[in-house]
Design a protein around this motif. Structure first.
Motif, PDB file in Angstrom:
ATOM      1  N   LEU A 246      32.972  46.374  35.656  1.00 53.97           N
ATOM      2  CA  LEU A 246      33.873  45.829  36.667  1.00 53.97           C
ATOM      3  C   LEU A 246      33.536  46.381  38.052  1.00 53.97           C
ATOM      4  O   LEU A 246      33.536  45.653  39.050  1.00 53.97           O
ATOM      5  N   GLU A 247      33.240  47.665  38.107  1.00 56.13           N
ATOM      6  CA  GLU A 247      32.893  48.275  39.390  1.00 56.13           C
ATOM      7  C   GLU A 247      31.600  47.683  39.942  1.00 56.13           C
ATOM      8  O   GLU A 247      31.491  47.418  41.146  1.00 56.13           O
TER       9      GLU A 247
ATOM     10  N   SER B  41      34.873  44.518  41.127  1.00 56.58           N
ATOM     11  CA  SER B  41      36.227  44.173  40.681  1.00 56.58           C
ATOM     12  C   SER B  41      36.889  45.389  40.035  1.00 56.58           C
ATOM     13  O   SER B  41      36.310  46.469  39.965  1.00 56.58           O
ATOM     14  N   SER B  42      38.100  45.184  39.569  1.00 51.29           N
ATOM     15  CA  SER B  42      38.839  46.212  38.845  1.00 51.29           C
ATOM     16  C   SER B  42      39.872  45.531  37.963  1.00 51.29           C
ATOM     17  O   SER B  42      40.039  44.306  38.022  1.00 51.29           O
ATOM     18  N   CYS B  43      40.576  46.315  37.166  1.00 50.00           N
ATOM     19  CA  CYS B  43      41.608  45.747  36.288  1.00 50.00           C
ATOM     20  C   CYS B  43      42.656  44.977  37.072  1.00 50.00           C
ATOM     21  O   CYS B  43      43.071  43.892  36.661  1.00 50.00           O
TER      22      CYS B  43
ATOM     23  N   SER C  15      42.319  43.863  40.130  1.00 50.14           N
ATOM     24  CA  SER C  15      41.718  42.913  41.069  1.00 50.14           C
ATOM     25  C   SER C  15      40.568  42.188  40.378  1.00 50.14           C
ATOM     26  O   SER C  15      39.393  42.381  40.715  1.00 50.14           O
ATOM     27  N   PRO C  16      40.895  41.342  39.383  1.00 46.56           N
ATOM     28  CA  PRO C  16      39.862  40.648  38.613  1.00 46.56           C
ATOM     29  C   PRO C  16      39.173  39.575  39.448  1.00 46.56           C
ATOM     30  O   PRO C  16      39.769  39.031  40.381  1.00 46.56           O
ATOM     31  N   PRO C  17      37.930  39.251  39.124  1.00 52.74           N
ATOM     32  CA  PRO C  17      37.191  38.260  39.901  1.00 52.74           C
ATOM     33  C   PRO C  17      37.688  36.842  39.642  1.00 52.74           C
ATOM     34  O   PRO C  17      38.062  36.492  38.525  1.00 52.74           O
TER      35      PRO C  17
ATOM     36  N   ARG D  84      40.208  44.275  29.482  1.00 50.68           N
ATOM     37  CA  ARG D  84      39.098  43.955  30.384  1.00 50.68           C
ATOM     38  C   ARG D  84      38.156  42.912  29.791  1.00 50.68           C
ATOM     39  O   ARG D  84      37.403  42.259  30.523  1.00 50.68           O
TER      40      ARG D  84
ATOM     41  N   ILE E  98      37.732  39.402  31.083  1.00 53.49           N
ATOM     42  CA  ILE E  98      36.790  39.176  32.166  1.00 53.49           C
ATOM     43  C   ILE E  98      35.346  39.352  31.682  1.00 53.49           C
ATOM     44  O   ILE E  98      34.454  38.597  32.076  1.00 53.49           O
TER      45      ILE E  98
ATOM     46  N   TYR F 116      43.237  36.434  34.135  1.00 48.64           N
ATOM     47  CA  TYR F 116      42.819  36.958  32.819  1.00 48.64           C
ATOM     48  C   TYR F 116      42.800  35.841  31.782  1.00 48.64           C
ATOM     49  O   TYR F 116      41.813  35.660  31.052  1.00 48.64           O
TER      50      TYR F 116
END
Length: 217
Positions: A56-57, A61-63, A65-67, A104, A107, A154
């Motif tokens: 994700l990094e 992105s992050s948990c 702030s998903p893409p 996660r 994603i 998600y």
């Protein structure tokens, strides 16, 4: 089997139930430690979560702030990262009788085609969006609007990966399975999922015992 779903959708509870149903031996040392807001445990492997956080990094992105759009995992430099990860996940690649879980994966699930070189069945946990958003707010302080956006993104991404061989379960159905008819319905659903894993089916009595233990936990 991978268990996933938006955060606060009951993935921990449902994973624990299925692990009990297939008699999977749980090595606590390999799992994320329980927290005050989830004292029964997350049932997430440290290895899977650590790698997913890194992915994700890498894609910015992050948990929380998903893409909006997913990257092309089959193109460099991402494909090189996935190929290098194959050795770390070979235990999942060569076996079918396992359950691992991480929200996660909603994603990142497509990346695992390139890591495991096979398609892993999905078990997706669903919860009403407003309940997810309120739970996220209570747990992390994220605004309701952010929580609702996370729920949509998600579930939008993981829905594109679903096939007829996958399963999805509503969190509230497990919580409210107090009547025998409801228990039987969920039990039959669980047996269909477990049957695809080639694992011995649990008895209805065992299912009721596990459900009672985990719901109260």
């Amino acid at each position: 089997m991978f268990v996933t779903g938006c955060q606060r959708s009951g993935t921990s509870l449902i994973t624990s139930i299925f692990k009990d149903l297939i008699n999977e031996k749980i090595d606590e040392s390999k799992l994320i430690n329980p927290q005050l807001d989830n004292p029964s445990g997350f049932f997430e492997s440290k290895k899977l979560v650590k790698f997913n956080e890194q992915l994700l990094e890498i894609i910015g992105s992050s948990c929380s702030s998903p893409p909006i759009t997913l990257p092309l995992w089959s193109k460099p430099p991402l494909i090189d990262i996935l190929i290098n990860a194959r050795k770390d996940f070979e235990d999942l690649a060569i076996s079918n009788n396992w359950i691992d879980k991480d929200p996660r994966l909603c994603i990142l699930y497509p990346a695992y085609f390139h890591i495991l070189l096979k398609r892993v069945p999905l078990l997706v946990c669903i919860r009403e969006p407003i309940k997810v958003a309120v739970s996220l707010y209570a747990r992390t302080g994220l605004s309701i609007n952010v929580g609702l956006s996370m729920w949509f993104i998600y579930n939008h991404h993981i829905s594109k990966s679903l096939t007829k061989d996958d399963s999805f379960y509503f969190y509230d159905e497990f919580l409210n399975a107090s009547e025998a008819s409801s228990e039987i319905h969920i039990y039959e659903q669980c047996c269909k999922t477990i049957e695809q894993m080639g694992t011995q089916l649990p008895s209805f009595e065992k299912f009721r015992e596990i459900l009672k233990k985990r719901i109260k936990a």
